[in-house]
Design a protein around this motif. Structure first.
Motif, mmCIF file in Angstrom:
data_model
loop_
_atom_site.group_PDB
_atom_site.id
_atom_site.type_symbol
_atom_site.label_atom_id
_atom_site.label_comp_id
_atom_site.label_asym_id
_atom_site.label_seq_id
_atom_site.Cartn_x
_atom_site.Cartn_y
_atom_site.Cartn_z
ATOM 1 N N GLY A 280 16.067 17.132 -3.302
ATOM 2 C CA GLY A 280 14.608 17.196 -3.243
ATOM 3 C C GLY A 280 13.947 15.841 -3.458
ATOM 4 N N THR A 281 14.442 15.086 -4.418
ATOM 5 C CA THR A 281 13.863 13.770 -4.694
ATOM 6 C C THR A 281 14.107 12.816 -3.537
ATOM 7 O OG1 THR A 281 14.177 14.118 -7.063
ATOM 8 C CG2 THR A 281 13.827 11.854 -6.340
ATOM 9 N N LYS A 282 15.315 12.867 -2.983
ATOM 10 C CA LYS A 282 15.627 11.985 -1.853
ATOM 11 C C LYS A 282 14.756 12.338 -0.648
ATOM 12 C CE LYS A 282 19.425 9.982 0.691
ATOM 13 N NZ LYS A 282 20.866 9.873 0.827
ATOM 14 N N ALA A 283 14.576 13.622 -0.390
ATOM 15 C CA ALA A 283 13.738 14.045 0.727
ATOM 16 C C ALA A 283 12.282 13.630 0.517
ATOM 17 C CB ALA A 283 13.833 15.556 0.905
ATOM 18 N N LEU A 284 11.788 13.736 -0.715
ATOM 19 C CA LEU A 284 10.413 13.341 -1.012
ATOM 20 C C LEU A 284 10.232 11.842 -0.796
ATOM 21 C CD1 LEU A 284 7.565 13.875 -2.148
ATOM 22 C CD2 LEU A 284 8.528 13.585 -4.431
ATOM 23 N N LEU A 285 11.167 11.038 -1.272
ATOM 24 C CA LEU A 285 11.064 9.592 -1.097
ATOM 25 C C LEU A 285 11.112 9.200 0.378
ATOM 26 C CD1 LEU A 285 13.328 8.434 -4.053
ATOM 27 C CD2 LEU A 285 10.860 8.093 -3.848
ATOM 28 N N GLU A 286 11.985 9.852 1.147
ATOM 29 C CA GLU A 286 12.060 9.559 2.582
ATOM 30 C C GLU A 286 10.797 9.998 3.293
ATOM 31 O OE1 GLU A 286 15.752 11.443 3.582
ATOM 32 O OE2 GLU A 286 16.915 9.631 3.112
ATOM 33 N N GLU B 167 0.830 -1.208 0.000
ATOM 34 C CA GLU B 167 0.000 0.000 0.000
ATOM 35 C C GLU B 167 0.865 1.258 0.000
ATOM 36 O OE1 GLU B 167 -0.374 -2.492 2.344
ATOM 37 O OE2 GLU B 167 -1.959 -3.477 1.205
ATOM 38 N N ALA B 168 1.923 1.266 0.818
ATOM 39 C CA ALA B 168 2.832 2.419 0.855
ATOM 40 C C ALA B 168 3.533 2.588 -0.484
ATOM 41 C CB ALA B 168 3.859 2.238 1.973
ATOM 42 N N PHE B 169 3.870 1.472 -1.093
ATOM 43 C CA PHE B 169 4.515 1.489 -2.409
ATOM 44 C C PHE B 169 3.599 2.139 -3.444
ATOM 45 C CE2 PHE B 169 4.435 -1.064 -6.374
ATOM 46 C CZ PHE B 169 5.607 -0.623 -6.943
ATOM 47 N N LEU B 170 2.323 1.726 -3.485
ATOM 48 C CA LEU B 170 1.378 2.292 -4.451
ATOM 49 C C LEU B 170 1.095 3.766 -4.184
ATOM 50 C CD1 LEU B 170 -1.201 -0.567 -5.064
ATOM 51 C CD2 LEU B 170 0.222 0.570 -6.748
ATOM 52 N N GLN B 171 0.977 4.141 -2.912
ATOM 53 C CA GLN B 171 0.758 5.552 -2.585
ATOM 54 C C GLN B 171 1.947 6.400 -3.014
ATOM 55 O OE1 GLN B 171 -0.111 5.586 1.609
ATOM 56 N NE2 GLN B 171 -2.304 5.223 1.298
ATOM 57 N N ALA B 172 3.146 5.896 -2.786
ATOM 58 C CA ALA B 172 4.344 6.638 -3.194
ATOM 59 C C ALA B 172 4.411 6.768 -4.706
ATOM 60 C CB ALA B 172 5.594 5.934 -2.667
ATOM 61 N N LEU B 173 4.057 5.720 -5.407
ATOM 62 C CA LEU B 173 4.059 5.751 -6.870
ATOM 63 C C LEU B 173 3.067 6.793 -7.383
ATOM 64 C CD1 LEU B 173 5.677 4.163 -8.928
ATOM 65 C CD2 LEU B 173 3.819 2.525 -9.052
ATOM 66 N N ARG B 174 1.873 6.812 -6.777
ATOM 67 C CA ARG B 174 0.862 7.814 -7.169
ATOM 68 C C ARG B 174 1.353 9.231 -6.882
ATOM 69 N NH1 ARG B 174 -2.749 4.058 -4.562
ATOM 70 N NH2 ARG B 174 -3.787 2.829 -6.161
ATOM 71 N N ARG B 175 1.977 9.403 -5.735
ATOM 72 C CA ARG B 175 2.465 10.733 -5.348
ATOM 73 C C ARG B 175 3.567 11.204 -6.295
ATOM 74 N NH1 ARG B 175 3.642 13.621 -0.457
ATOM 75 N NH2 ARG B 175 4.296 15.662 -1.214
ATOM 76 N N LEU B 176 4.486 10.314 -6.636
ATOM 77 C CA LEU B 176 5.566 10.690 -7.550
ATOM 78 C C LEU B 176 5.010 11.059 -8.929
ATOM 79 C CD1 LEU B 176 8.233 8.022 -6.598
ATOM 80 C CD2 LEU B 176 8.462 10.490 -6.327
ATOM 81 N N LYS B 177 4.035 10.289 -9.410
ATOM 82 C CA LYS B 177 3.422 10.632 -10.696
ATOM 83 C C LYS B 177 2.679 11.966 -10.596
ATOM 84 C CE LYS B 177 3.170 8.457 -14.090
ATOM 85 N NZ LYS B 177 3.972 8.466 -15.316
ATOM 86 N N GLY B 178 2.030 12.202 -9.456
ATOM 87 C CA GLY B 178 1.332 13.462 -9.241
ATOM 88 C C GLY B 178 2.282 14.643 -9.175
ATOM 89 N N ARG C 253 12.207 16.224 -13.522
ATOM 90 C CA ARG C 253 11.855 16.708 -12.177
ATOM 91 C C ARG C 253 12.872 16.286 -11.117
ATOM 92 N NH1 ARG C 253 8.306 20.068 -10.572
ATOM 93 N NH2 ARG C 253 7.784 18.734 -8.845
ATOM 94 N N PHE C 254 13.853 15.487 -11.495
ATOM 95 C CA PHE C 254 14.810 14.948 -10.535
ATOM 96 C C PHE C 254 15.723 16.050 -10.018
ATOM 97 C CE2 PHE C 254 18.721 12.892 -9.204
ATOM 98 C CZ PHE C 254 18.266 11.808 -8.494
ATOM 99 N N HIS C 255 15.810 16.124 -8.706
ATOM 100 C CA HIS C 255 16.763 16.997 -8.022
ATOM 101 C C HIS C 255 17.341 16.146 -6.892
ATOM 102 C CE1 HIS C 255 18.228 20.145 -5.312
ATOM 103 N NE2 HIS C 255 18.477 20.786 -6.431
#
Length: 172
Positions: free
Chosen positions: A154-160, A13-24, A149-151
């Motif tokens: 920023g990307t590492k902070a978003l994933l964490e 579930e966390a994986f799918l939510q993260a995937l949706r958030r990254l696409k968003g 969009r990769f920074h």
């Protein structure tokens, strides 16, 4: 040189939510790595709607090629087989059908290799320390550094923030 980030998740579930958030957030160069099929990944990442059209066009090409070869051969080398018509189309159906199927299967196989970037001798993510667990019991998202969009920070902070354990993947 940084190739991307590999984010590990323990729960589907966390994986799918993260995937949706990254696409968003606008990320486009993502890869989902799962040990089993996960319902909803294709809806998030999007499928390739071109595949049915490519298969149709390959089928038309195969059928046309099958008919052309038989008609050309019959007209170029005519022979009387028991008084049957020279261009007896029912006799052409089996070869045309088989050539249609052969063209579609070989063409789609080659097209999928091309679309998926295969054969790939070694993906740098395979060298990541936690990659082996993705094959067993964890879920992962690979974010390519080539994404617009990769920074790095920023990307590492978003994933964490999404609850992932993040590992840098460098190109050898």
């Amino acid at each position: 040189m940084l190739y991307g980030y590999l984010a590990y998740f323990d729960a589907q579930e966390a994986f799918l939510q993260a995937l949706r958030r990254l696409k968003g957030e606008g990320y486009r160069h993502l890869e989902a790595l799962t040990p089993n099929p996960v319902e909803g990944v294709e809806a998030v990442l999007g499928g390739d709607g071109r595949i049915p059209w490519v298969a149709f066009l390959l089928g038309v090409l195969g059928a046309g090629l099958g008919l052309f070869l038989q008609v050309y051969t019959t007209l170029d080398y005519p022979h009387n087989a028991g008084g049957k018509p020279l261009l007896g189309w029912p006799a052409f159906i089996p070869v045309t059908f088989e050539l249609t199927i052969l063209t579609i299967t070989v063409g789609i196989f080659l097209y999928l290799l091309y679309v998926n970037g295969l054969p790939l001798s070694a993906h740098p993510a395979v060298e990541a320390k936690g990659y082996g667990r993705l094959l067993v019991d964890r879920y992962g998202i690979f974010v390519y550094a080539s994404d617009p969009r990769f920074h790095p920070e920023g990307t590492k902070a978003l994933l964490e923030a999404l609850g992932a354990e993040v590992e840098e993947v460098r190109r050898a």
